[in-house]
Write a protein that holds these residues in place. Sequence first.
Motif, PDB file in Angstrom:
ATOM      1  N   VAL A   7       0.882  -1.167   0.000  1.00  0.00           N
ATOM      2  CA  VAL A   7       0.000   0.000   0.000  1.00  0.00           C
ATOM      3  C   VAL A   7       0.918   1.214   0.000  1.00  0.00           C
ATOM      4  O   VAL A   7       1.669   1.439   0.948  1.00  0.00           O
ATOM      5  CB  VAL A   7      -0.912  -0.001   1.238  1.00  0.00           C
ATOM      6  N   THR A   8       0.892   1.968  -1.095  1.00  0.00           N
ATOM      7  CA  THR A   8       1.897   3.009  -1.281  1.00  0.00           C
ATOM      8  C   THR A   8       1.288   4.235  -1.952  1.00  0.00           C
ATOM      9  O   THR A   8       0.158   4.192  -2.429  1.00  0.00           O
ATOM     10  CB  THR A   8       3.086   2.429  -2.096  1.00  0.00           C
ATOM     11  N   SER A   9       2.041   5.345  -1.963  1.00  0.00           N
ATOM     12  CA  SER A   9       1.464   6.573  -2.520  1.00  0.00           C
ATOM     13  C   SER A   9       2.491   7.608  -2.946  1.00  0.00           C
ATOM     14  O   SER A   9       2.204   8.480  -3.749  1.00  0.00           O
ATOM     15  CB  SER A   9       0.568   7.237  -1.478  1.00  0.00           C
ATOM     16  N   GLY A  10       3.687   7.533  -2.403  1.00  0.00           N
ATOM     17  CA  GLY A  10       4.641   8.628  -2.624  1.00  0.00           C
ATOM     18  C   GLY A  10       4.420   9.726  -1.605  1.00  0.00           C
ATOM     19  O   GLY A  10       5.239   9.972  -0.727  1.00  0.00           O
ATOM     20  N   ASP A 153       2.047   8.931  -9.645  1.00  0.00           N
ATOM     21  CA  ASP A 153       2.552   8.627 -10.978  1.00  0.00           C
ATOM     22  C   ASP A 153       4.023   8.218 -10.903  1.00  0.00           C
ATOM     23  O   ASP A 153       4.459   7.247 -11.530  1.00  0.00           O
ATOM     24  CB  ASP A 153       2.385   9.866 -11.854  1.00  0.00           C
ATOM     25  N   ARG A 154       4.758   8.943 -10.089  1.00  0.00           N
ATOM     26  CA  ARG A 154       6.188   8.641  -9.889  1.00  0.00           C
ATOM     27  C   ARG A 154       6.349   7.242  -9.304  1.00  0.00           C
ATOM     28  O   ARG A 154       7.187   6.467  -9.754  1.00  0.00           O
ATOM     29  CB  ARG A 154       6.776   9.690  -8.942  1.00  0.00           C
ATOM     30  N   VAL A 155       5.523   6.951  -8.302  1.00  0.00           N
ATOM     31  CA  VAL A 155       5.595   5.639  -7.656  1.00  0.00           C
ATOM     32  C   VAL A 155       5.240   4.521  -8.640  1.00  0.00           C
ATOM     33  O   VAL A 155       5.865   3.453  -8.645  1.00  0.00           O
ATOM     34  CB  VAL A 155       4.675   5.605  -6.420  1.00  0.00           C
TER      35      VAL A 155
ATOM     36  N   SER B 144       6.068  10.109 -14.288  1.00  0.00           N
ATOM     37  CA  SER B 144       6.852  11.161 -13.662  1.00  0.00           C
ATOM     38  C   SER B 144       8.188  10.611 -13.178  1.00  0.00           C
ATOM     39  O   SER B 144       8.233   9.576 -12.526  1.00  0.00           O
ATOM     40  CB  SER B 144       6.049  11.723 -12.487  1.00  0.00           C
ATOM     41  N   GLY B 145       9.277  11.292 -13.503  1.00  0.00           N
ATOM     42  CA  GLY B 145      10.588  10.849 -13.046  1.00  0.00           C
ATOM     43  C   GLY B 145      11.289   9.906 -14.018  1.00  0.00           C
ATOM     44  O   GLY B 145      12.459   9.624 -13.854  1.00  0.00           O
ATOM     45  N   GLN B 146      10.574   9.425 -15.023  1.00  0.00           N
ATOM     46  CA  GLN B 146      11.214   8.521 -15.981  1.00  0.00           C
ATOM     47  C   GLN B 146      11.723   9.295 -17.179  1.00  0.00           C
ATOM     48  O   GLN B 146      11.200  10.351 -17.524  1.00  0.00           O
ATOM     49  CB  GLN B 146      10.222   7.458 -16.457  1.00  0.00           C
ATOM     50  N   SER B 162       3.593  11.541 -18.676  1.00  0.00           N
ATOM     51  CA  SER B 162       3.068  12.266 -17.516  1.00  0.00           C
ATOM     52  C   SER B 162       3.848  13.540 -17.225  1.00  0.00           C
ATOM     53  O   SER B 162       5.005  13.656 -17.622  1.00  0.00           O
ATOM     54  CB  SER B 162       3.155  11.376 -16.280  1.00  0.00           C
ATOM     55  N   PRO B 163       3.226  14.454 -16.485  1.00  0.00           N
ATOM     56  CA  PRO B 163       3.982  15.604 -15.985  1.00  0.00           C
ATOM     57  C   PRO B 163       5.175  15.099 -15.174  1.00  0.00           C
ATOM     58  O   PRO B 163       5.042  14.154 -14.408  1.00  0.00           O
ATOM     59  CB  PRO B 163       2.985  16.317 -15.070  1.00  0.00           C
ATOM     60  N   GLY B 164       6.338  15.695 -15.369  1.00  0.00           N
ATOM     61  CA  GLY B 164       7.523  15.242 -14.647  1.00  0.00           C
ATOM     62  C   GLY B 164       8.292  14.159 -15.374  1.00  0.00           C
ATOM     63  O   GLY B 164       9.343  13.739 -14.916  1.00  0.00           O
ATOM     64  N   ALA B 165       7.789  13.689 -16.518  1.00  0.00           N
ATOM     65  CA  ALA B 165       8.521  12.694 -17.309  1.00  0.00           C
ATOM     66  C   ALA B 165       9.214  13.400 -18.477  1.00  0.00           C
ATOM     67  O   ALA B 165       8.858  14.534 -18.827  1.00  0.00           O
ATOM     68  CB  ALA B 165       7.570  11.630 -17.838  1.00  0.00           C
TER      69      ALA B 165
END
Lengths: 269, 240
Positions: A7-10, A153-155, B144-146, B162-165
Amino acid sequence: MAKIVVVTSGKGGVGKTTTSAAIGAGLAKAGHRTVLVDFDVGLRNLDLIMGCERRVVYDFINVIHEEASLNQALIRDKRVDNLFILAASQTRDKDALTEEGVERVLTELSKDFDYIICDSPAGIERGALLAMYYADEAIIVTNPEVSSVRDSDRVLGILASKTRRAANGDPPVREQLLLTRYSPQRVQKGEMLSVEDVKEILAIDLLGVIPESQAVLNASNAGVPVILEEDSDAGQAYQDSVARFLGEDRPHRFLQLEKKGLFGRLFGG
Amino acid sequence: MAGAQAVKPVLELKGRMMTLTVLRLLDPSVEVLARELDRRVQEAPDFFRFLPVILDVEAVADSDLYLDLAGLSGLLQARQFVPVGIRGGGEDWREAAAAAGLAVFPADRDSAGGESRRRQTGDESGPKAVATEAGMIVTQPVRSGQQIYARGGDLVVMSAVSPGAEVLADGHIHIYGSLGGRALAGVRGDTGARIFCRSFRAELVSINGTYSVSEQFEDALRGKAVQIALDGDSLDIRAL
């Protein structure tokens, strides 16, 4: 073999621990042997939310460092059968988590449990990376606002590239979105992103939408997983989410603005 | 039986045309070069990882930088370049190259260096990508981040950026989802490269180093399908 669910979110404060507790309790109530593992070493909260903080003797770090056995550290929930908690250490930091240690504990837990719920700390540092590394499934907890969505999105990117499944070339981690603290009223006013907005940005399946609810705060303060508050909107939304997680098809509720009663008509916009 | 001892070749020598990156040294100071390299590498670490380079020393041929050639080569290796040889320079340079284990290539014939289109895969930390003869195709969302880089060709993203990519290509970039992050086409000098996307919400777009940030975009284009081309020294962004 157990399914490992992270269970994650950043982002912090979006409801990861509340969700871990609720989903874990829900799975256990459905008859699955479930263990909740708190990866937030140094800031342990899961035991508070689960109301077992006064029964913590040994924790996850003790088990990793072989100072205690798993059986000594696992805390049995008093309300729900089949539910166990492995608390984080409050006195250590995330460096105390080792890759081999985590793997060993998860492997051992896998023998006894159907589901291992890993409650990830916020951020994308060591604790969070280790919480997701061994995952088979991920529940991405997101609030309907831009910074939370971007962090999620990063996660998701990390889940796709930096997990054991990615390293071994196995099928990817199954990712599902849980939108929490959702307020249809604020969405209508344009103060919050809608479910559709978030789904479009993150492009993953929607597990559930949990409405913003006083019940969540009350349950946390009382040390009760909110899913056990069966009359509350948030509790019911979590029940639906658990049912969907187990493959049932249920319509999403609490997405529309409720019809206003007299009080609402007098004081609402 | 003697016939059973048929000789299996263990080596083959073949002539092959390869595209190599030429690193033109324009300053004779190792410190200045090192600083600039660090800056470039920091900007796009995956762009340079294990990139074979030829050092073009024409511009610094008269300096005594050749004395430091071995050090310069090590400095490049430390930044994960793979220096393969030098081009240009006199006898001193050739000797220094031999001593440093570098090949010597003949001096440039066509300084324009006609952009060739060899394809290679990009960043390993990004989503799964398939490199084909026609370019690179990415089917997963770029999150994001990639960072994805299609070296030597076009980049096709079937899903959203995505924003940040950040997506980069030596050729064109096509994005069939929405473009929310950064897109940089023609990053190694192709001024004819273009960017196409179905829904334009980019943070930054660039073609051959000419860039524009979201603050400068026309509101009317936001969310629209657009193409972006280089027009002189500015970007031409127009609806499709």
